[in-house]
Design a protein around this motif. Structure first.
Motif, mmCIF file in Angstrom:
data_model
loop_
_atom_site.group_PDB
_atom_site.id
_atom_site.type_symbol
_atom_site.label_atom_id
_atom_site.label_comp_id
_atom_site.label_asym_id
_atom_site.label_seq_id
_atom_site.Cartn_x
_atom_site.Cartn_y
_atom_site.Cartn_z
ATOM 1 N N TYR A 269 0.537 7.640 -9.345
ATOM 2 C CA TYR A 269 0.349 7.858 -10.778
ATOM 3 C C TYR A 269 0.679 6.594 -11.574
ATOM 4 O O TYR A 269 0.179 6.422 -12.697
ATOM 5 C CB TYR A 269 1.207 9.037 -11.265
ATOM 6 N N LEU A 270 1.493 5.706 -11.026
ATOM 7 C CA LEU A 270 1.741 4.411 -11.667
ATOM 8 C C LEU A 270 0.667 3.402 -11.268
ATOM 9 O O LEU A 270 0.193 2.621 -12.096
ATOM 10 C CB LEU A 270 3.118 3.871 -11.272
ATOM 11 N N ASP A 271 0.272 3.430 -10.000
ATOM 12 C CA ASP A 271 -0.772 2.522 -9.526
ATOM 13 C C ASP A 271 -2.066 2.722 -10.301
ATOM 14 O O ASP A 271 -2.815 1.770 -10.552
ATOM 15 C CB ASP A 271 -0.990 2.768 -8.035
ATOM 16 N N ASP B 279 0.815 -1.214 0.000
ATOM 17 C CA ASP B 279 0.000 0.000 0.000
ATOM 18 C C ASP B 279 0.853 1.270 0.000
ATOM 19 O O ASP B 279 0.599 2.193 -0.774
ATOM 20 C CB ASP B 279 -0.928 0.013 1.219
ATOM 21 N N ASP B 280 1.848 1.318 0.879
ATOM 22 C CA ASP B 280 2.653 2.534 0.984
ATOM 23 C C ASP B 280 3.406 2.822 -0.307
ATOM 24 O O ASP B 280 3.474 3.978 -0.758
ATOM 25 C CB ASP B 280 3.652 2.407 2.141
ATOM 26 N N LEU B 281 3.974 1.783 -0.919
ATOM 27 C CA LEU B 281 4.727 1.972 -2.158
ATOM 28 C C LEU B 281 3.806 2.411 -3.286
ATOM 29 O O LEU B 281 4.126 3.325 -4.060
ATOM 30 C CB LEU B 281 5.454 0.674 -2.526
ATOM 31 N N ARG B 282 2.649 1.788 -3.366
ATOM 32 C CA ARG B 282 1.714 2.146 -4.440
ATOM 33 C C ARG B 282 1.165 3.560 -4.258
ATOM 34 O O ARG B 282 0.935 4.267 -5.241
ATOM 35 C CB ARG B 282 0.567 1.132 -4.499
ATOM 36 N N MET B 283 0.962 3.983 -2.993
ATOM 37 C CA MET B 283 0.481 5.344 -2.768
ATOM 38 C C MET B 283 1.570 6.376 -3.068
ATOM 39 O O MET B 283 1.275 7.482 -3.525
ATOM 40 C CB MET B 283 -0.003 5.499 -1.331
ATOM 41 N N LYS B 284 2.817 6.030 -2.825
ATOM 42 C CA LYS B 284 3.914 6.950 -3.148
ATOM 43 C C LYS B 284 4.001 7.162 -4.659
ATOM 44 O O LYS B 284 4.286 8.271 -5.130
ATOM 45 C CB LYS B 284 5.236 6.400 -2.618
ATOM 46 N N VAL C 263 1.378 10.655 0.637
ATOM 47 C CA VAL C 263 2.786 10.257 0.575
ATOM 48 C C VAL C 263 3.392 10.507 -0.793
ATOM 49 O O VAL C 263 4.610 10.536 -0.936
ATOM 50 C CB VAL C 263 2.964 8.768 0.974
ATOM 51 N N MET C 264 2.558 10.704 -1.797
ATOM 52 C CA MET C 264 3.067 11.042 -3.124
ATOM 53 C C MET C 264 3.566 12.485 -3.152
ATOM 54 O O MET C 264 4.675 12.774 -3.621
ATOM 55 C CB MET C 264 1.978 10.836 -4.187
ATOM 56 N N LEU C 265 2.752 13.405 -2.613
ATOM 57 C CA LEU C 265 3.135 14.823 -2.568
ATOM 58 C C LEU C 265 3.964 15.163 -1.337
ATOM 59 O O LEU C 265 4.523 16.256 -1.260
ATOM 60 C CB LEU C 265 1.878 15.699 -2.566
ATOM 61 N N ASP C 266 4.004 14.252 -0.377
ATOM 62 C CA ASP C 266 4.603 14.498 0.938
ATOM 63 C C ASP C 266 3.913 15.691 1.604
ATOM 64 O O ASP C 266 4.531 16.677 1.991
ATOM 65 C CB ASP C 266 6.112 14.738 0.832
ATOM 66 N N ALA C 267 2.613 15.569 1.722
ATOM 67 C CA ALA C 267 1.799 16.615 2.345
ATOM 68 C C ALA C 267 0.980 15.991 3.475
ATOM 69 O O ALA C 267 0.593 14.820 3.397
ATOM 70 C CB ALA C 267 0.872 17.234 1.303
ATOM 71 N N PRO C 268 0.731 16.745 4.570
ATOM 72 C CA PRO C 268 1.070 18.159 4.757
ATOM 73 C C PRO C 268 2.568 18.361 4.948
ATOM 74 O O PRO C 268 3.290 17.440 5.320
ATOM 75 C CB PRO C 268 0.303 18.534 6.031
ATOM 76 N N ALA C 269 3.011 19.589 4.691
ATOM 77 C CA ALA C 269 4.423 19.922 4.771
ATOM 78 C C ALA C 269 4.594 21.298 5.398
ATOM 79 O O ALA C 269 3.639 22.079 5.490
ATOM 80 C CB ALA C 269 5.050 19.904 3.374
ATOM 81 N N ALA C 270 5.794 21.575 5.837
ATOM 82 C CA ALA C 270 6.092 22.889 6.419
ATOM 83 C C ALA C 270 6.042 23.965 5.333
ATOM 84 O O ALA C 270 6.236 23.678 4.143
ATOM 85 C CB ALA C 270 7.473 22.871 7.074
ATOM 86 N N ILE C 271 5.755 25.205 5.729
ATOM 87 C CA ILE C 271 5.818 26.338 4.812
ATOM 88 C C ILE C 271 6.978 27.230 5.243
ATOM 89 O O ILE C 271 7.447 27.160 6.390
ATOM 90 C CB ILE C 271 4.494 27.129 4.776
#
Length: 610
Positions: A126-128, A118-123, A585-593
């Motif tokens: 766009y391929l999944d 799951d984690d790899l496919r969510m990262k 996990v694909m966008l790595d969000a949420p993230a710091a600003i």
């Protein structure tokens, strides 16, 4: 042009035609002087045959998985047909090809039985999304969307957009908040639902409204929750509850027919909230199978139409039952042959922390008419027979009994019923059963806050016969144990939930539309006049200008799609979902600003402990 046809389109009737295809390389198979390639796009797969001359060219320009290519060639009948795909009778005799773009080696195989977790496919979502299984889920989602829109359009509903940047109002969950740069120190909230806007649209005269709309709730996640989710949101004016039920039975039946080709002609069953809770142990029962709960010992009171049959278990000096607040049983059909190992496994199952029971008592209703129990030291066979008959058990069944605190025992028995229904094959993905649950309590007691709160939301109307019972909030109630004595406990909401296979897929109510009653509701929830005006002055003001009677419903669009698709997780039917921690996990969000954005917003970040 890059292609004349898609990869799911060609048939034997196209034999002899010269075509151009484009897509992704699924597999490459070399056989001596020829090479076979499966070319994929969202429409299907077509087999390509590279002859001897082009095969030499492939040596200098090798094709790899997920390369994007364009080919031209003649459609030819295959000698080794593949009946498992629509294009399995033909192949393309490739005359020329172009590599449009190469691909790195994918991090997992892009096929139905992928080796990606799951984690790899969510990262690499766009391929999944290229996988056939995921594509089918999104196609089903689109089909549900299209069917809903067509039905609502034909019933005279208008699709009207409402804002995403709104004011924070209490609706039962935490808001996501958005700082306003132009209004320092002030914040927008993302809507948990368009509730107040759709009521204002009723005041404005748009008597049939809908949206398929994003909603946002900052709450703990699980398989069927996402921080952003989609609703089919609907509202109607000049209606009573019966009008709503009939209209939206029609919507769901239309979706069944258009999407699943199921003609759902049976009458949708209805039951009260109280009946659901005491017959099935929860307010969204799966009625595809029986195994109804039998309350052998009510917690100090009985309910209308239900007999207290505690005499069946009393007087046996069995402390497990004698000292319990309640004792609840279910009869599992055909399970009397369970071995000691199997009953021990069920006992361990109910002892798990998420169930929380101390043990399990069973009665085997043997085929020869005898009865055997883990508690037969305390109960005669005649008594065991009477208990079994009270649960509706027949010869060959297994009676399972849980005892303890009322709420925990009821929930645990409900979970045990669902687990057994699954194990016994009663909960089939291709069987659908609808149910309306009606007459919910208007209020529920918040023990932590020592006050009453709205069970649904504060805009839900009480049943007309219960309006006079509305009183001011009474903070003197010491704890939840006293709530049944309070007038609030008897007030029913003019509310309804639609349940499908044990899942709430939609919920709504007839709304309050008179200012005086709405103020009374707010006051009952502990809001003084100043707070009412600050949070909901716009709505109270609108009710002074001829607000019509109105009501509505909202369907959990993602959940409906997952049930129709046979999945337990709504994430499978969302193109770019969040994980169980609310992260993309694909966008790595949420993230710091960066600090510049904080300065523009005039916000200082002060993390606790730093």
């Amino acid at each position: 042009m890059y292609r004349t046809h898609t990869n799911g389109e060609l048939r034997l009737s196209h034999a002899g035609q010269t075509v151009t295809l484009a897509g992704w390389v699924q597999t490459v198979r070399k056989f001596g002087s020829i090479t076979f390639v499966d070319l994929r796009d969202r429409y299907g797969i077509t087999q390509l045959l590279f002859g001897e001359e082009l095969n030499k060219e492939l040596e200098s320009q090798p094709l790899g998985r997920e390369f994007v290519i364009q080919v031209s060639g003649a459609v030819s009948e295959r000698t080794n047909k593949n009946p498992n795909i629509p294009t399995g009778d033909i192949e393309i005799l490739v005359s020329n090809f172009t590599i449009l773009n190469k691909s790195a080696v994918p991090p997992f195989t892009i096929q139905d039985d992928t080796d990606g977790g799951d984690d790899l496919r969510m990262k690499y979502r766009y391929l999944d999304l290229r996988r056939n299984a995921v594509r089918k889920n999104l196609e089903l989602r689109y089909a549900v969307n299209r069917a809903a829109r067509n039905y609502l359009h034909n019933q005279g509903f208008m699709d009207i957009e409402t804002p995403f940047l709104i004011k924070s109002t209490p609706e039962g969950a935490r808001d996501f908040v958005v700082p306003s740069r132009m209004n320092p120190g002030q914040f927008y909230a993302l809507p948990q639902s368009p509730q107040t806007f759709k009521q204002l649209l009723m005041v404005s005269g748009y008597d049939r409204y809908y949206q398929i709309v994003k909603c946002f709730r900052d709450e703990d996640l699980r398989a069927d929750r996402q921080p952003e989710f989609t609703q089919i949101d609907c509202e109607m004016a000049f209606v009573e509850q019966e009008d709503i039920l009939n209209m939206f039975e029609g919507l769901v039946k239309t979706i069944f027919k258009d999407v699943k080709h199921i003609d759902y002609t049976e009458t949708v069953q209805r039951m009260t909230w109280e009946e659901a809770m005491w017959t099935y142990g929860n307010d969204k029962p799966d009625i595809r199978f029986g195994m109804q709960l039998c309350n052998l010992k009510f917690p100090g009171h009985t309910f209308p139409g239900r007999k207290n049959i505690a005499e069946l278990i009393n007087g046996a000096d069995f402390k497990v039952f004698d000292e319990a607040e309640t004792v609840i049983a279910i009869a599992a059909p055909g399970c009397s042959e369970y071995t000691r190992k199997q009953t021990d496994e069920l006992t361990e199952w109910v002892k798990r922390p998420q169930i929380g029971m101390k043990g399990l008592v069973f009665i085997k209703c043997n085929a020869d008419g005898s009865f055997k129990s883990s508690a037969d030291k305390f109960y005669s066979e005649e008594k065991l027979k009477a208990i079994a008959e009270a649960t509706g058990a027949k010869a060959g069944d297994l009676v399972l009994i849980l005892a303890g605190a009322e709420e925990r025992t009821r929930k645990a028995t409900s979970e045990l019923r669902l687990e057994l229904g699954k194990r016994l094959g009663f909960r089939k993905d291709d069987e659908f059963k609808l149910l309306w649950v009606l007459d919910f309590p208007l209020f529920e007691y918040d023990e932590e806050g020592n006050r009453w709160v709205a069970r649904h939301h504060p805009f839900t109307s009480p049943k007309p016969s219960d309006i006079d019972t509305m009183i001011s909030n009474d903070p003197s109630i010491p704890n939840a144990a006293e709530y049944l004595k309070h007038p609030y406990a008897g007030i029913r909401a003019n509310a309804y939930d639609m349940v499908l296979n044990g899942n709430e897929i939609g919920g709504g109510s007839i709304r309050i539309y008179q200012r005086e009653l709405q103020e009374k509701m707010f006051a009952a929830l502990g809001m003084d006049e100043e707070e009412q005006q600050h949070k909901f002055g716009f709505l109270l003001g609108a009710f002074e200008y001829g607000a019509p009677p109105h009501g509505g419903i909202a369907f959990g669009f993602d959940r409906l799609c997952s049930i129709l698709g046979g999945s337990e997780s709504i994430r499978d039917f969302i193109a770019f979902p969040k994980n169980n921690s609310g992260r993309d996990v694909m966008l790595d969000a949420p993230a710091a600003i960066d600090n510049k954005q904080f300065d523009e917003l005039q916000i200082r970040l002060d993390l606790k402990g730093e």
